[in-house]
Design a protein around this motif. Structure first.
Motif, PDB file in Angstrom:
ATOM      1  N   GLN A   1     -12.189   7.109   0.329  1.00 18.44           N
ATOM      2  CA  GLN A   1     -11.599   5.877   0.296  1.00 18.44           C
ATOM      3  C   GLN A   1     -11.628   5.160  -0.974  1.00 18.44           C
ATOM      4  OE1 GLN A   1     -14.307   3.748   2.911  1.00 18.44           O
ATOM      5  NE2 GLN A   1     -13.069   3.989   4.682  1.00 18.44           N
TER       6      GLN A   1
ATOM      7  N   ASP B   1      -4.130  -3.804   7.975  1.00 22.57           N
ATOM      8  CA  ASP B   1      -3.672  -3.334   6.687  1.00 22.57           C
ATOM      9  C   ASP B   1      -2.538  -2.527   6.780  1.00 22.57           C
ATOM     10  OD1 ASP B   1      -3.546  -2.870   3.924  1.00 22.57           O
ATOM     11  OD2 ASP B   1      -5.211  -1.627   3.920  1.00 22.57           O
TER      12      ASP B   1
ATOM     13  N   ASN C   1      -1.110 -11.036   3.187  1.00 20.60           N
ATOM     14  CA  ASN C   1      -2.305 -10.943   3.941  1.00 20.60           C
ATOM     15  C   ASN C   1      -2.109 -11.025   5.593  1.00 20.60           C
ATOM     16  OD1 ASN C   1      -5.034 -10.478   4.838  1.00 20.60           O
ATOM     17  ND2 ASN C   1      -5.719 -12.222   3.439  1.00 20.60           N
ATOM     18  N   THR C   2      -2.378  -9.859   6.183  1.00 20.46           N
ATOM     19  CA  THR C   2      -2.335  -9.778   7.675  1.00 20.46           C
ATOM     20  C   THR C   2      -3.639  -9.947   8.314  1.00 20.46           C
ATOM     21  OG1 THR C   2      -1.981  -7.403   7.619  1.00 20.46           O
ATOM     22  CG2 THR C   2      -0.058  -8.886   7.526  1.00 20.46           C
TER      23      THR C   2
ATOM     24  N   LEU D   1      -3.207   2.508  -2.845  1.00 21.76           N
ATOM     25  CA  LEU D   1      -3.044   1.508  -2.008  1.00 21.76           C
ATOM     26  C   LEU D   1      -2.875   0.060  -2.513  1.00 21.76           C
ATOM     27  CD1 LEU D   1      -5.141   2.639   1.048  1.00 21.76           C
ATOM     28  CD2 LEU D   1      -2.685   2.784   0.724  1.00 21.76           C
TER      29      LEU D   1
ATOM     30  N   SER E   1     -11.086   5.110   8.470  1.00 24.37           N
ATOM     31  CA  SER E   1     -11.306   3.632   8.464  1.00 24.37           C
ATOM     32  C   SER E   1     -11.837   3.540   9.810  1.00 24.37           C
ATOM     33  CB  SER E   1     -10.157   2.839   7.976  1.00 24.37           C
ATOM     34  OG  SER E   1      -8.931   3.136   8.873  1.00 24.37           O
TER      35      SER E   1
ATOM     36  N   GLU F   1      -8.036   4.040  -2.940  1.00 29.72           N
ATOM     37  CA  GLU F   1      -7.974   2.517  -3.182  1.00 29.72           C
ATOM     38  C   GLU F   1      -6.650   2.337  -4.338  1.00 29.72           C
ATOM     39  OE1 GLU F   1      -7.790  -1.252  -3.161  1.00 29.72           O
ATOM     40  OE2 GLU F   1      -8.934   0.309  -1.578  1.00 29.72           O
TER      41      GLU F   1
ATOM     42  N   ARG G   1      -0.727  -3.412  -1.532  1.00 32.77           N
ATOM     43  CA  ARG G   1      -1.415  -4.509  -0.834  1.00 32.77           C
ATOM     44  C   ARG G   1      -0.950  -5.878  -1.493  1.00 32.77           C
ATOM     45  NH1 ARG G   1      -6.875  -1.443  -0.527  1.00 32.77           N
ATOM     46  NH2 ARG G   1      -6.651  -0.640   1.770  1.00 32.77           N
TER      47      ARG G   1
ATOM     48  N   SER H   1      -0.517  -1.627   4.154  1.00 34.50           N
ATOM     49  CA  SER H   1      -0.270  -0.867   2.815  1.00 34.50           C
ATOM     50  C   SER H   1      -0.527   0.563   3.091  1.00 34.50           C
ATOM     51  CB  SER H   1      -1.266  -1.403   1.652  1.00 34.50           C
ATOM     52  OG  SER H   1      -2.691  -1.113   2.077  1.00 34.50           O
TER      53      SER H   1
END
Length: 189
Positions: free
Chosen positions: A140, A161, A156-157, A147, A123, A144, A151, A163
């Motif tokens: 990725q 991320d 939500n930050t 993760l 990432s 997913e 999540r 997670s």
């Protein structure tokens, strides 16, 4: 026979297991079948298609039971072959089966940890280079499903991320538990 032949056998069979497992995961995670990485994996694991004539796919084509059966067979061969070539004999078939399944679960946990770590690194690579390769996309997309549950748990930050950290910790706990199970099982036999 000996340690060298056992190690060589282990390496060869681990490559076969990794290829079949990768094919199983790409189908489970619904990675695009047109991705060049997935296409080359499918070509390298044509034996799964032969097993596919016997074992059906489940969950709308996502769970390839043929690949799963082949992975189990390869793990059984690995456990028996490595022990035989290194001079250790299995005391019972039940012991072999238990060791095989524990080894499979431990390897799955290790693979998931490596996959999450690779996703974190890639990432950053994508962010700095602004380019994506088929390899990055596959990694990725495979990470997913691992993760996504974490999540949903975390708030939500924004750009950060968290997670992967939570998933990594959960996998470390699972790995420690499996190590204890393996240790207990080995003492019991």
């Amino acid at each position: 026979m000996g340690i060298d032949s056992a190690q060589m056998f282990g390496i060869v069979i681990n490559v076969a297991i990794l290829l079949v497992f990768f094919r199983f995961l790409t189908q489970l995670a619904m990675v695009s079948p047109y991705n060049p990485v997935v296409l080359s994996t499918v070509k390298a694991t044509k034996i799964v298609d032969i097993f596919g004539r016997i074992f059906p796919t489940l969950a709308k084509g996502r769970v390839n039971t043929a690949a799963l059966v082949l992975i189990i067979i390869l793990y059984l061969l690995k456990m028996f072959g490595v022990m035989y070539l290194s001079g250790h004999m299995i005391t019972s078939p039940v012991h072999l089966l238990i060791l095989t399944f524990v080894s499979m679960i431990q390897d799955l946990i290790r693979f998931c940890r490596i996959l999450i770590f690779a996703t974190i690194i890639l990432s950053w690579v994508v962010m700095f280079t602004q380019s994506r390769s088929p390899y990055i996309e596959v990694i990725q997309e495979l990470a997913e499903p691992l993760l996504a549950p974490f999540r949903r748990l975390l708030p939500n930050t924004g750009m950060i991320d968290l997670s992967p950290i939570l998933a990594f910790l959960a996998l470390m706990i699972a790995e420690r538990l499996m190590d204890e199970v393996a240790r207990t099982l080995l003492i019991g036999f």
